[in-house]
Write an enzyme that holds these catalytic residues in place. Structure first.
Site, short mmCIF file in Angstrom:
data_model
loop_
_atom_site.label_atom_id
_atom_site.label_comp_id
_atom_site.label_asym_id
_atom_site.label_seq_id
_atom_site.Cartn_x
_atom_site.Cartn_y
_atom_site.Cartn_z
N TRP A 21 0.82 -1.12 0.22
CA TRP A 21 0.02 0.04 -0.13
C TRP A 21 0.83 1.32 0.12
O TRP A 21 0.62 1.93 -0.94
CB TRP A 21 -0.66 -0.12 1.20
CG TRP A 21 -1.87 1.11 1.43
CD1 TRP A 21 -1.96 2.32 0.55
CD2 TRP A 21 -2.71 1.57 2.47
NE1 TRP A 21 -2.97 3.00 1.13
CE2 TRP A 21 -3.34 2.48 2.44
CE3 TRP A 21 -3.20 0.47 3.71
CZ2 TRP A 21 -4.21 3.14 3.47
CZ3 TRP A 21 -3.87 1.08 4.38
CH2 TRP A 21 -4.46 2.42 4.22
N TYR A 61 -3.74 1.37 -5.42
CA TYR A 61 -2.57 1.78 -4.62
C TYR A 61 -1.85 2.94 -5.33
O TYR A 61 -1.13 2.28 -6.32
CB TYR A 61 -1.75 0.77 -3.77
CG TYR A 61 -2.53 0.12 -2.79
CD1 TYR A 61 -3.82 0.58 -2.16
CD2 TYR A 61 -2.18 -1.21 -2.28
CE1 TYR A 61 -4.29 -0.13 -1.30
CE2 TYR A 61 -2.81 -2.12 -1.58
CZ TYR A 61 -3.74 -1.64 -1.07
OH TYR A 61 -4.54 -2.49 0.16
N GLN A 186 -9.75 -10.69 3.52
CA GLN A 186 -8.98 -9.59 4.22
C GLN A 186 -9.61 -8.66 4.81
O GLN A 186 -10.09 -7.73 4.17
CB GLN A 186 -7.96 -9.05 2.90
CG GLN A 186 -6.96 -8.16 3.48
CD GLN A 186 -6.14 -7.51 2.32
OE1 GLN A 186 -5.63 -6.44 2.36
NE2 GLN A 186 -5.99 -8.31 1.23
N TYR A 214 -4.95 -6.94 7.25
CA TYR A 214 -4.20 -5.89 7.09
C TYR A 214 -4.00 -4.91 8.00
O TYR A 214 -4.89 -4.95 9.11
CB TYR A 214 -4.49 -5.04 5.60
CG TYR A 214 -5.99 -4.47 5.75
CD1 TYR A 214 -6.14 -3.14 6.29
CD2 TYR A 214 -7.15 -5.08 5.41
CE1 TYR A 214 -7.14 -2.24 6.30
CE2 TYR A 214 -8.56 -4.11 5.29
CZ TYR A 214 -8.57 -3.30 5.84
OH TYR A 214 -9.94 -2.41 5.94
N ARG A 294 8.75 -0.11 3.75
CA ARG A 294 9.03 0.87 2.73
C ARG A 294 10.71 0.97 2.39
O ARG A 294 11.13 1.68 1.70
CB ARG A 294 8.58 2.17 3.11
CG ARG A 294 7.20 2.31 3.26
CD ARG A 294 6.62 3.55 3.74
NE ARG A 294 6.44 4.64 3.00
CZ ARG A 294 6.10 5.84 3.12
NH1 ARG A 294 5.63 6.23 4.17
NH2 ARG A 294 6.22 6.77 2.13
N GLN A 298 13.20 -1.60 7.47
CA GLN A 298 11.97 -2.10 8.11
C GLN A 298 11.81 -3.53 8.16
O GLN A 298 11.09 -4.09 9.03
CB GLN A 298 10.85 -1.29 7.32
CG GLN A 298 10.73 0.31 7.70
CD GLN A 298 9.53 0.77 7.03
OE1 GLN A 298 9.14 0.61 6.22
NE2 GLN A 298 9.40 2.19 7.50
#
Length: 327
Positions: A21, A61, A186, A214, A294, A298
């Site tokens: 996303w 997205y 989801q 999510y 990202r 991470q």
């Protein structure tokens, strides 16, 4: 890393999947601010190198951009991860997003997603929303039944392998299942969003529908890296600036919860974010958790969450802290 069967499918997925996303970037309604594409590709590759074997994205997205980045990341790989994406949200030339469940629209979306991703078939194709922005289903063209029927045809044509839904209620899943078997659901699920526990997760468990949740870290709030200063410096095109969880009065409660997660994490040599993810994976209905990354850095803060098995007492302690702070 242990693999789990996604519902009744042949998809054996890792408990954690790579969420795409945020790598859609900024300058759209639900963007996360500017994002470097090369950094995104590196992050995805880092996740794959750690053994994660699926990526979840959506056409909307970044208004197609996330899918293009995912396509670039998996291009030329000798072993491709599973690719999950979504349909039903479309946009016009000005970037205005609308919701459409009509057959022709769903088919156009699928073809466009295949092209952006650079693959021959989508492993899991999900209806992103049954309705839009809290409105009634009747506000959107088409219907759940029409959309699911179209996905059934796309599956028969070999363009998608499995059919999933996202943000559906138990009643809406029941309607979809009357058209064709649903492989997965989801829902949003985290310590800060537990509504799915009421009926959606029990229904999925009873029906043997796979569940990939999510925002298990509540869109970054529970990572342990979120601060008031960081929130204040978020760019204007980061949707979280307007989220209730990132504003008072909830912000103070949420940051206190993070400190509880940090204390628990110390017992497991884990980050607060990993504890938050591990908490969602304790639910017997949950097959896997989608975790957005990202940067390669991470990835190192979340990849081991699948190996953390929270004790019942630690889980209760976390939940008690949240309940006490909310009271």
């Amino acid at each position: 890393m242990t693999l789990r069967m996604l519902g009744k499918t042949d998809l054996r997925i890792t408990p954690i999947g790579i969420g795409a996303w945020a790598i859609g970037g900024g300058k759209w309604e639900f963007g996360w601010g500017a994002q470097n594409d090369a950094q995104s590709v590196t992050a995805i590759r880092a996740g794959l190198d750690r053994g994660l074997n699926w990526i979840d994205t959506a056409a909307v997205y970044g208004l197609g951009h996330s899918e293009s980045v995912v396509g670039a990341a998996v291009r030329d790989l000798s072993i491709r991860p599973y690719i999950f994406t979504k349909c039903s949200l479309v946009w016009d030339a000005s970037g205005n997003i609308s919701h459409n469940l009509q057959a022709d629209s769903i088919r156009r979306e699928a073809e466009a997603s295949l092209k952006r991703l650079g693959i021959d078939a989508i492993d899991l194709y999900q209806i992103h929303w049954p309705a839009w922005k809290g409105g009634p289903e009747s506000a959107s063209p088409g219907s759940i039944e029409e959309a699911v029927g179209t996905l059934t045809k796309l599956k028969a044509e070999g363009k998608i392998r499995h059919i999933g839904v996202s943000n559906f209620s138990a009643e809406q899943m029941e309607r979809a299942q009357k058209v064709t078997p649903i492989a997965s659901l989801q829902p949003q699920y985290s310590l800060l969003a537990r509504e799915a526990e009421d009926s959606v997760l029990p229904y999925a468990l009873n029906q043997k529908i796979g569940v990939i949740v999510y925002s298990p870290m509540a869109s970054g709030m529970l990572t342990g890296a979120m601060t008031r200063e960081r929130i204040a410096s978020m760019p204007k095109d980061d949707w979280r600036k307007g989220s209730a969880n990132f504003q008072e009065p909830l912000l103070s409660r949420n940051l206190r919860l993070v400190e509880t997660l940090r204390v628990t994490g110390d017992r497991y040599n884990a980050t607060p974010g990993e504890i938050a993810i591990a908490w969602t994976l304790r639910n017997p209905a949950v097959t896997g958790a989608i975790v957005g990354v990202r940067s390669a850095e991470q990835v190192s803060g979340i990849a081991d969450a699948a190996e953390i098995h929270l004790s019942a007492e630690d889980a209760r302690e976390i939940e008690r802290e949240l309940t006490a702070r909310a009271a």
